[in-house]
Scaffold this motif. Structure first.
Motif, PDB file in Angstrom:
ATOM      1  N   ASP A 178      27.091 -14.907 -45.480  1.00 53.20           N
ATOM      2  CA  ASP A 178      28.271 -14.515 -45.035  1.00 53.20           C
ATOM      3  C   ASP A 178      29.780 -15.798 -44.649  1.00 53.20           C
ATOM      4  N   HIS A 181      31.127 -15.540 -41.144  1.00 49.30           N
ATOM      5  CA  HIS A 181      30.651 -15.397 -40.504  1.00 49.30           C
ATOM      6  C   HIS A 181      30.262 -17.399 -40.064  1.00 49.30           C
ATOM      7  N   ASP A 226      33.891 -13.009 -34.868  1.00 53.01           N
ATOM      8  CA  ASP A 226      32.760 -12.245 -35.733  1.00 53.01           C
ATOM      9  C   ASP A 226      33.810 -10.843 -35.844  1.00 53.01           C
ATOM     10  N   HIS A 228      36.306  -8.908 -39.265  1.00 50.15           N
ATOM     11  CA  HIS A 228      36.421  -8.980 -40.635  1.00 50.15           C
ATOM     12  C   HIS A 228      37.317  -8.544 -41.017  1.00 50.15           C
TER      13      HIS A 228
HETATM   14 ZN    ZN Z   1      30.376  -9.605 -40.008  1.00 48.60          ZN
END
Ligand code: ZN
Ligand code: FE
Ligand code: FE
Length: 272
Positions: A178, A181, A226, A228
């Motif tokens: 990710d 992340h 975290d 987005h």
């Molecule tokens: Zn996430």
């Protein structure tokens, strides 16, 4: 061909997901096969399974490019027996749903150690995986790289590799990278994407990499938060996404947006 999609809604039933994905111009998609905030869900109906498969076939989605995400409640590193058993049962249910839908991948968050320490958390997660993985299953389970928020496990490639090494049937394990992340977890893909890819290759091996979540980050490098952000609107920035999408070593890896978007926004980002 490049496979790019987004995490799409499956409200109304899993069979809605391929339809939604098709509408945004995706050729890959991610979904929840049940409500991600509830422990127990009704089993998938025969009808729902049939229509899901029919829609995927009709709209041209290959199961190799469909990536279910497990419930946010599951924590295979839970420090208490009750939470651990509940998580194990829910995880088994997730895997079963994938098998029923003929899906090949299941993405999950490794877990949080809560207060018992990283090593014990890793031990629990590996133990749970050893209990639930079956040599006859068709679904590969992907450990997602995490931002390291709170006591999350999986904030480094080393932590994921430690889990993989402790799991007997680790031919059933892969990795989902990710972008938000790993940037949040202190891998500098903005200044040194190739270095990070080499690092992943060295610690885990690129052959384990099965999927990428494409997300920009609302927070600066190494924040461990975290959150987005839309592609190009965060701290990672559009240049890095250009580099990721055109990177030779990542060429065959399907990519999924999990940006804070509606359908129209996803359609734009996929096209972009
Ligand atoms: Zn996430
Ligand atoms: Fe996730
Ligand atoms: Fe993700």
């Amino acid at each position: 061909m490049k496979f790019i999609g987004a995490h799409v809604s499956a409200s109304g039933g899993v069979e809605a997901a391929p339809v939604n994905a098709s509408e945004i111009g995706a050729n890959a998609f991610a979904l929840f096969t049940k409500n991600q905030r509830q422990w127990v869900a009704r089993p998938l109906t025969e009808e729902s399974i049939r229509v899901f498969k029919e829609n995927c076939g009709k709209l041209g989605f290959d199961s190799r490019y469909i990536l279910p995400h497990d419930s946010y409640l599951i924590n295979l590193g839970h420090p208490e027996e009750e939470g651990l058993q509940k998580s194990r049962a829910a995880f088994l249910d997730e895997m079963q749903r994938c098998e029923q839908l003929g899906l090949k991948l299941l993405n999950f968050h490794p877990g949080s150690h809560v207060k018992q320490g990283v090593d014990t958390g890793i031990e629990y997660i590996a133990q749970m995986l050893n209990e639930v993985l079956d040599k006859n299953q068709h679904t590969k389970v992907l450990l997602e790289t995490m931002a390291g928020k709170g006591t999350e496990i999986g904030r480094s490639f080393e932590e994921l590799q430690m889990i993989i090494e402790k799991v007997e049937l680790n031919n059933k394990l892969g990795i989902c990278l990710d972008t938000c992340h790993i940037y949040d977890a202190q891998y500098n893909i903005v200044d040194n994407l190739n270095g990070v890819i080499d690092e992943l290759d060295k610690v885990i091996g690129l052959d384990r990499l099965c999927a990428i979540h494409l997300n920009d980050s609302k927070n600066p490098f190494a924040s461990h938060k975290d959150r987005h952000e839309l592609i190009g609107k965060g701290y990672i920035g559009i240049d890095t996404f250009n580099n990721i999408v055109s990177n030779e070593k990542l060429r065959n890896i399907p990519m999924y947006l999990e940006t804070p978007n509606d359908m129209e926004g996803y359609a734009k980002e996929i096209a972009m």
